[in-house]
Design a protein around this motif. Structure first.
Motif, mmCIF file in Angstrom:
data_model
loop_
_atom_site.group_PDB
_atom_site.id
_atom_site.type_symbol
_atom_site.label_atom_id
_atom_site.label_comp_id
_atom_site.label_asym_id
_atom_site.label_seq_id
_atom_site.Cartn_x
_atom_site.Cartn_y
_atom_site.Cartn_z
ATOM 1 N N ASP A 223 58.073 32.376 32.035
ATOM 2 C CA ASP A 223 56.640 32.236 31.756
ATOM 3 C C ASP A 223 56.391 32.252 30.248
ATOM 4 N N GLN A 252 51.300 31.380 36.660
ATOM 5 C CA GLN A 252 50.204 31.496 37.608
ATOM 6 C C GLN A 252 50.183 32.874 38.272
ATOM 7 N N GLN A 253 51.360 33.456 38.449
ATOM 8 C CA GLN A 253 51.451 34.764 39.106
ATOM 9 C C GLN A 253 52.320 35.726 38.286
ATOM 10 N N GLU A 269 42.161 33.072 34.333
ATOM 11 C CA GLU A 269 43.069 33.749 35.259
ATOM 12 C C GLU A 269 43.111 33.072 36.618
ATOM 13 N N THR A 270 41.981 32.534 37.063
ATOM 14 C CA THR A 270 41.937 31.923 38.398
ATOM 15 C C THR A 270 42.146 30.407 38.354
ATOM 16 N N ARG A 271 42.312 29.840 37.154
ATOM 17 C CA ARG A 271 42.515 28.392 37.054
ATOM 18 C C ARG A 271 43.972 28.017 37.293
ATOM 19 N N ARG A 272 44.189 26.787 37.708
ATOM 20 C CA ARG A 272 45.569 26.296 37.824
ATOM 21 C C ARG A 272 46.158 26.192 36.434
ATOM 22 N N MET A 273 47.341 26.769 36.254
ATOM 23 C CA MET A 273 47.965 26.768 34.935
ATOM 24 C C MET A 273 48.586 25.404 34.633
ATOM 25 N N THR A 274 48.151 24.813 33.555
ATOM 26 C CA THR A 274 48.679 23.530 33.100
ATOM 27 C C THR A 274 49.067 23.657 31.628
#
Length: 701
Positions: A223, A252-253, A269-274
């Motif tokens: 990460d 993401q987690q 925090e709740t968005r899709r990580m790109t």
């Protein structure tokens, strides 16, 4: 909004169909792959692969065996190890990955990140001596050290063993270290040269752990490795594609409290990580610490295991990012004030500005923003006493390092590469330096060099766009250097509506073609800089996005450029030719005379717009944008020919002067006392005479 050159790929239709059929890709995805030369199943699948088998043997890196042996021995002997890092995101994540790993091995370990403002980049002798005196016996450099020949020789003299891990370009002489691990060494046979500094550290940890523990290393560290790789704008192909793909999934987690709290404080925090979220949301907050002289805090964020401590630091980094933005905006404000008075878009090929006590940590960002806005190389210099420290950014096609080299007689020192560089200069050398480097730029930069280029993967129709086709483009991710987000274009869309948003910093548009209506977003351009108005027929270049709002999903076009379609330009060219015939004394039809002749409301509309939009008595605008904007605002029919007639009338009356070059109008309002009498205009009188002639001819006929 600066005009852009469109390079539109025209991939082979047969290859697209074949790739879609053979591999099962959606037609839009196959079109993008073919546009980028990935037009066979083998090429496409190799590029898109991202499983762990794509990671190369770390021992293929030069000196890796020596590095592993030296570090294992130091740990076994209980030696005190210092990780010497850097203050940017790559350097900070490199530092934290290695420190976390060494501590997991039970090593006595600390880190040292030089202060950007007082120490600058890389190893320095005072820091090495300080580390030695504190009991350190081994220094491992990360994201630095490859050119520190003198400093590492000094480290050897004072009894420090040094292991270098770096990814920057090497000079002919390598430092005399216990190991020098760098994929860019001239003797390196490593299959992938474009690892970030944190990528090299990741390979070091993989080597120290052995292949049997690869999955554990991946899940523990990737990460952070992905964040550093993305932030350092590495090419997202090959091994980096594997690192970033896995790293984003882990992000993401993530179990790292610092990363988790930073995402929470940044609101993602709740968005899709790109890669985009990392680049534009997380990385600036990490970088802000180094730019404001507090890189240690960013390192502590990723090293702490305490969620509450991590939350405190994450909040602090967000505050520092706001301070960085404020400092940046203040320098920008001062720079724009000067440029409004001094910058000549016709003549100037380069911008060189200086100011008192501009923040050293942010002038590079401001240089980049000014360079983007004006489309030319920019150097900003912060003055403190008799000395100035500068940072420059360039444009493709102009080597800034070579430009500085040409003017090096005025500099105390300089360094960098083609697109970015730094310098130190004496205050009294500033005027001579500016004159010298601007003359060099004028000689070596053409107008074409200054025109930004937008690479478009393919022309499409509205029917090619659907929720499903956008989702299927996701197999091309992660996007970044070497794998940019796909850009498409549609010709001849109608601008139905333009709505300013966020205090007119951005625009929301409604674009229509056939029976399809799309919402389009134009970021970074307000209504004053928009090149089109409601009702125009336009060509749009854009990326595609699915917008999630209040449990609804809609398609959005994220505009990269918007311009008038050929049918609009042909209309403009017609009116320009009519105006040209008039100026040259050639005959005009009745209709053409009426098209050029401005009535009083027309003249008032043009004058009011110029007065309201001019800054420091000057207005520069694309001629076709200016005429359309005046027409739209005033509801008068102001074509281009009529606009030029109005300008001629005002010029005759000594209200302004203007010139026209490369589709731009340069207007300067002149000082005038009293009230201008435009009834004496020769231009209007000539047009009136032609109107009378035309009427008389009609009556006699």
């Amino acid at each position: 909004m600066k005009s852009k050159k469109w390079n539109i790929a025209r991939p082979n239709i047969g290859a697209i169909r074949s790739l879609a059929k053979t591999c099962g890709y959606a037609p839009l995805t196959a079109a993008v792959l073919c546009a980028r030369g990935l037009d066979t199943p083998e090429k496409a699948q190799t590029f898109l692969a991202h499983d762990l088998s794509g990671l190369h043997d770390p021992f293929l890196l030069p000196d890796m065996h020596a590095a592993v042996e030296a570090i294992d021995n130091a740990i076994a002997n209980g030696e005190h190890i210092a990780v010497f890092g850097d203050y940017d995101v790559d350097g900070i994540t490199s530092t934290c990955v290695l420190v976390r790993y060494l501590k997991s091995r039970g090593a006595a370990c600390r880190y040292y990140i030089p202060d950007r403002l007082s120490e600058g980049y890389g190893l320095n002798k005072p820091a090495l001596l300080k580390l030695r005196d504190s009991g350190v016996s081994m220094v491992i450099t990360v994201d630095s050290g490859i050119t520190a020949v003198e400093e590492i020789a000094y480290a050897n003299e004072i009894g420090l063993k040094v292991v270098v891990t770096d990814h920057h370009e090497c000079k002919d002489d390598l430092p005399d270290a216990a190991a020098v691990v760098n994929p860019k060494r001239t003797d390196s046979t490593y299959p992938f040269k474009d690892l970030a500094g944190v990528g090299v550290v990741f390979k070091l940890v993989c080597a120290l752990e052995g292949p049997e523990n690869l999955e554990q290393v991946v899940t523990t560290y990737l990460d952070l490795v992905a964040v550093g790789t993305i932030a350092d704008v590495m090419r997202l192909q090959g091994e980096n594609r594997v690192i970033v793909t896995y790293g984003l999934l882990l992000l993401q987690q993530t179990d790292n409290p610092g990363l988790r709290m930073l995402m929470r404080e940044a609101g993602v925090e709740t968005r899709r990580m790109t890669a985009s979220v990392v680049s534009f949301t997380l990385a600036p907050r990490i970088n802000a610490a180094g730019r404001m002289g507090c890189a240690d805090e960013a390192a502590q964020l990723f090293l702490t295991d305490s969620p509450s401590h991590a939350q405190e630091i994450a909040a602090l980094l967000c505050c520092q990012n706001k301070e960085r933005q404020n400092a940046e905006n203040e320098i920008l404000r001062q720079a724009y004030e000067v440029l409004q008075k001094e910058y000549d878009p016709q003549e100037d090929r380069m911008i060189v500005l200086w100011g008192e006590n501009w923040h050293h940590g942010v002038i590079g960002i401001v240089s980049s923003r000014i360079s983007d806005r004006y489309g030319c190389p920019t150097v900003l210099i912060s003055l403190d006493g008799d000395q100035g420290k500068g940072s420059g950014r360039s444009v493709n096609g102009f080597n800034l390092f070579e430009a500085l080299e040409d003017s090096s007689q005025y500099l105390e020192k300089f360094g960098g590469h083609a697109l970015a560089a730094g310098l130190t200069i004496s205050r009294d050398m500033l005027p001579a330096f500016k004159q010298s480097i601007c003359a060099y730029a004028k000689k070596n930069i053409t107008e074409e060099d200054l025109m930004p280029v937008i690479n478009i993967d393919c022309l499409i129709s509205p029917d090619d766009i659907s929720m499903e086709s956008i989702r299927e483009l996701g197999i091309l991710e992660p996007y970044g250097m070497g794998n940019r987000e796909p850009i498409f274009a549609i010709r001849e869309m109608t601008v139905e509506e333009i709505t300013p948003i966020s205090s007119d910093r951005h625009l929301k548009m409604s674009l229509v073609k056939g029976n399809r209506r799309f919402t389009a977003m134009l970021f970074g351009t307000g209504s004053g800089g928009c090149p089109v108005v409601q009702g125009d027929i336009v060509d749009a270049a854009f990326s595609l996005e699915i917008n999630h709002f209040r449990n609804q999903q809609t398609i959005q076009l994220m505009l990269k450029d918007i311009r008038l379609s050929d049918c609009e330009l042909e209309r403009d060219h017609y009116f320009l030719s009519v105006y040209s015939h008039f100026i040259n004394g050639e005959s005009l039809t009745d209709s053409q005379v009426n098209q050029l002749y401005p009535n009083r409301p027309d003249l008032v509309a043009v004058w009011r717009h110029i007065i309201s939009q001019a800054e420091d008595k000057k207005l520069t605008a694309p001629y076709n944008t200016l005429s359309r904007r005046i027409s739209y605002e005033s509801r008068q029919l102001i074509n281009i020919g009529k606009l030029f007639v109005c300008l001629d009338v005002f010029s005759e009356s000594r209200l302004l002067n203007y010139h026209f070059k490369n589709n731009l109008l340069y207007i300067r309002i002149l000082p005038f006392q009293g009230k201008a009498d435009i009834t004496k205009s020769v231009v209007l009188a000539t047009l009136r005479h032609r109107k009378r002639q035309s009427t008389a001819e009609q009556q006699s006929g």
